[in-house]
Scaffold this motif. Structure first.
Motif, short mmCIF file in Angstrom:
data_model
loop_
_atom_site.label_atom_id
_atom_site.label_comp_id
_atom_site.label_asym_id
_atom_site.label_seq_id
_atom_site.Cartn_x
_atom_site.Cartn_y
_atom_site.Cartn_z
N VAL A 1 -4.10 -2.10 -2.42
CA VAL A 1 -3.48 -1.02 -1.63
C VAL A 1 -1.97 -1.12 -1.66
O VAL A 1 -1.28 -0.38 -0.95
CB VAL A 1 -3.99 -1.06 -0.17
CG1 VAL A 1 -5.48 -0.79 -0.11
CG2 VAL A 1 -3.67 -2.42 0.48
N ARG B 1 0.31 -0.34 -3.89
CA ARG B 1 1.12 0.76 -4.44
C ARG B 1 1.48 1.78 -3.36
O ARG B 1 2.64 2.18 -3.24
CB ARG B 1 0.37 1.45 -5.59
CG ARG B 1 1.09 2.68 -6.15
CD ARG B 1 2.42 2.31 -6.76
NE ARG B 1 3.13 3.47 -7.26
CZ ARG B 1 4.34 3.43 -7.83
NH1 ARG B 1 4.95 2.29 -7.97
NH2 ARG B 1 4.91 4.53 -8.27
N PHE B 2 0.48 2.19 -2.58
CA PHE B 2 0.75 3.16 -1.51
C PHE B 2 1.71 2.56 -0.47
O PHE B 2 2.66 3.23 -0.03
CB PHE B 2 -0.56 3.57 -0.84
CG PHE B 2 -0.35 4.42 0.38
CD1 PHE B 2 0.17 5.70 0.29
CD2 PHE B 2 -0.67 3.93 1.64
CE1 PHE B 2 0.37 6.48 1.42
CE2 PHE B 2 -0.48 4.70 2.77
CZ PHE B 2 0.04 5.98 2.66
N CYS C 1 5.66 3.60 0.83
CA CYS C 1 6.05 3.77 2.23
C CYS C 1 7.22 2.86 2.61
O CYS C 1 8.16 3.29 3.27
CB CYS C 1 4.86 3.49 3.15
SG CYS C 1 3.49 4.66 2.95
#
Length: 452
Positions: free
Chosen positions: A400, A402-403, A407
């Motif tokens: 997770v 990359r997301f 941010c």
């Protein structure tokens, strides 16, 4: 992270980011199947012991081998590049003080959120202990070393190394960082042909370490698949529950810093409406989210500061270019929350002092984040080992990443623009005695792409 659009290469292959996601999902799926169908089967233990376990350990050893030279060279060069602060005087000092204060607030926010919600709690202690005990002699030694670590005033004294070579061999990251900061200050103070030549040598070490870590990171998809197979085979569906809670905590901490802390700073220190500010910088925010790179967003941020925020050009250029590498609140918060979450997950009790130390290392490590995919990975892995958490736990969060990278980069870039706005508010009439570098010259001095 490095521009993922280019990481696929000219040959049109799958980008490394997608390879890592595929590895994550493959390992997770196979691990869950093994957990449901044959969790106690001998063949599962054999695969973990002789195949997936060693592959993951070799990957981590390669990272540990390179992370000390990378962090040392990056911190020394980062401090040396700030030598211009001497000519910028007041603006430089205000920027340093502001960065320290806001980074401290980010630390407090991160610690509060991750300790209040505790996303890593709830895992079966017996299963967590099983992974700790089967993590290999290297991990066991790390756990023993963590249990024997000093605290209180002794821990403070030990930050100053008596032997830097011994500190490096012991992976004493705080001592190495202190020496690097001290050495960097020396390079700033000593401006001779020899010192400049030495700086070039250290820059060469940094470039070599980054290139080698870039090669090692190409093994990440296979390593992530192995990590996730091991974790899912042991923890089962509970893994997914804890992972979703972790993502929520990271996003909550980032949101508090961005929309609460930054808004208060704008109102109190810059006398500016947060709504107006966020509307003016939306182009830079979108660019940061899309590229997941502070340095790739720097030209856009410089233009936004000039055309939309109407900031004094020389002040904004200085604050934004320094901030692109040194003022990375989002990266520090992500790394700190990740380490503390994994400590909770594996049942490793960290005192408040240890947690503060983790956040301090993350803030300093942000200066030297490598410009390669998963650039935060070496820092996170090293800190995990430092506090007695199995380093292979990083496989739990990489799928997770990359997301979350998009941010936290958005927070980093927005934070730089907030800093430029606040510093400029008190420096409207500032006029430096020496000219600053042009935008093109400053951008040319940065690494190709700064990972977050």
């Amino acid at each position: 992270m490095t521009d993922s659009n280019s990481s696929a290469g000219a040959k049109g292959g799958i980008s490394l980011q997608w390879q890592m996601l595929i590895g994550f999902l493959t390992g997770l799926t196979l691990g869950l199947i093994a957990h449901v169908a044959a969790s106690d089967a001998q063949w599962v233990k054999t695969v973990i012991t002789y195949v997936t376990g060693p592959i993951g350990q070799i990957f981590l050893r390669l990272l540990f081998m390179l992370v000390i030279p990378l962090l040392f060279s990056a911190l020394v060069i980062g401090i040396a590049e700030m030598g211009e602060i001497r000519s910028l005087r007041r603006v430089g000092m205000r920027t340093l003080i502001y960065t320290f204060v806001v980074s401290s607030i980010a630390v407090i926010v991160s610690l509060a959120v991750v300790n209040l919600i505790r996303p890593g709690d709830g895992v079966d202690p017996a299963v967590a202990h099983q992974l700790l005990s089967s993590a290999g002699e290297g991990a066991k030694a790390i756990v023993r070393q963590s249990g024997e670590s000093v605290s209180g005033i002794d821990a403070l004294v030990n930050i100053v190394p008596s032997n830097i070579v011994a500190a490096m061999s012991a992976n004493d990251i705080l001592a190495v960082m202190f020496f690097a900061l001290f050495f960097g200050i020396g390079l700033v103070l000593v401006q001779t042909p020899n010192s400049r030549a030495l700086k070039d040598v250290i820059e060469g070490v940094f470039e070599i370490a980054m290139r080698l870590i870039g090669i090692v990171i190409k093994l990440a998809p296979l390593a992530i698949a192995c990590f996730m197979f091991n974790l899912a085979a042991l923890f089962g569906w509970d893994l997914l529950v804890r992972l979703s809670a972790y993502v929520g905590v990271v996003l909550l901490a980032l949101a508090i810093q961005m929309f609460v802390v930054f808004s208060l700073l704008l109102v109190v220190l810059a006398k500016k409406s947060p709504l107006t500010f966020f509307r003016q910088v939306q182009e830079a925010i979108v660019m940061a989210f899309a590229t997941a790179s502070s340095n790739a967003t720097l030209p856009t941020a410089l233009r936004v500061a000039d055309e939309q925020l109407k900031l004094p050009p020389k002040v904004a250029r200085f604050v934004l270019t320094i901030g692109a590498t040194a003022n990375q609140n989002g990266t520090a918060m992500f790394e700190g929350v990740t380490v503390i979450f994994l400590a909770q997950f594996f049942g490793v009790d960290l005192t408040l002092g240890q947690q503060l130390m983790v956040m301090l290392v993350c803030i300093l490590g942000g200066i030297g984040t490598a410009g390669v995919p998963a650039g935060s990975l070496p820092v996170v892995a090293l800190i995990l080992g430092m506090v007695g958490v199995p380093p292979e736990g990083i496989g739990l969060v990489l799928g997770v990443d990359r997301f979350l990278d998009m941010c936290r980069t958005t927070l980093n870039v927005t934070g730089d623009l907030v800093a430029a706005t606040v510093i400029s508010a008190g420096e409207k009439d500032w006029n430096p005695e020496e000219p600053t570098l042009s935008d093109d010259e400053r951008i040319a001095r940065l690494p190709e792409v700064q990972s977050n």
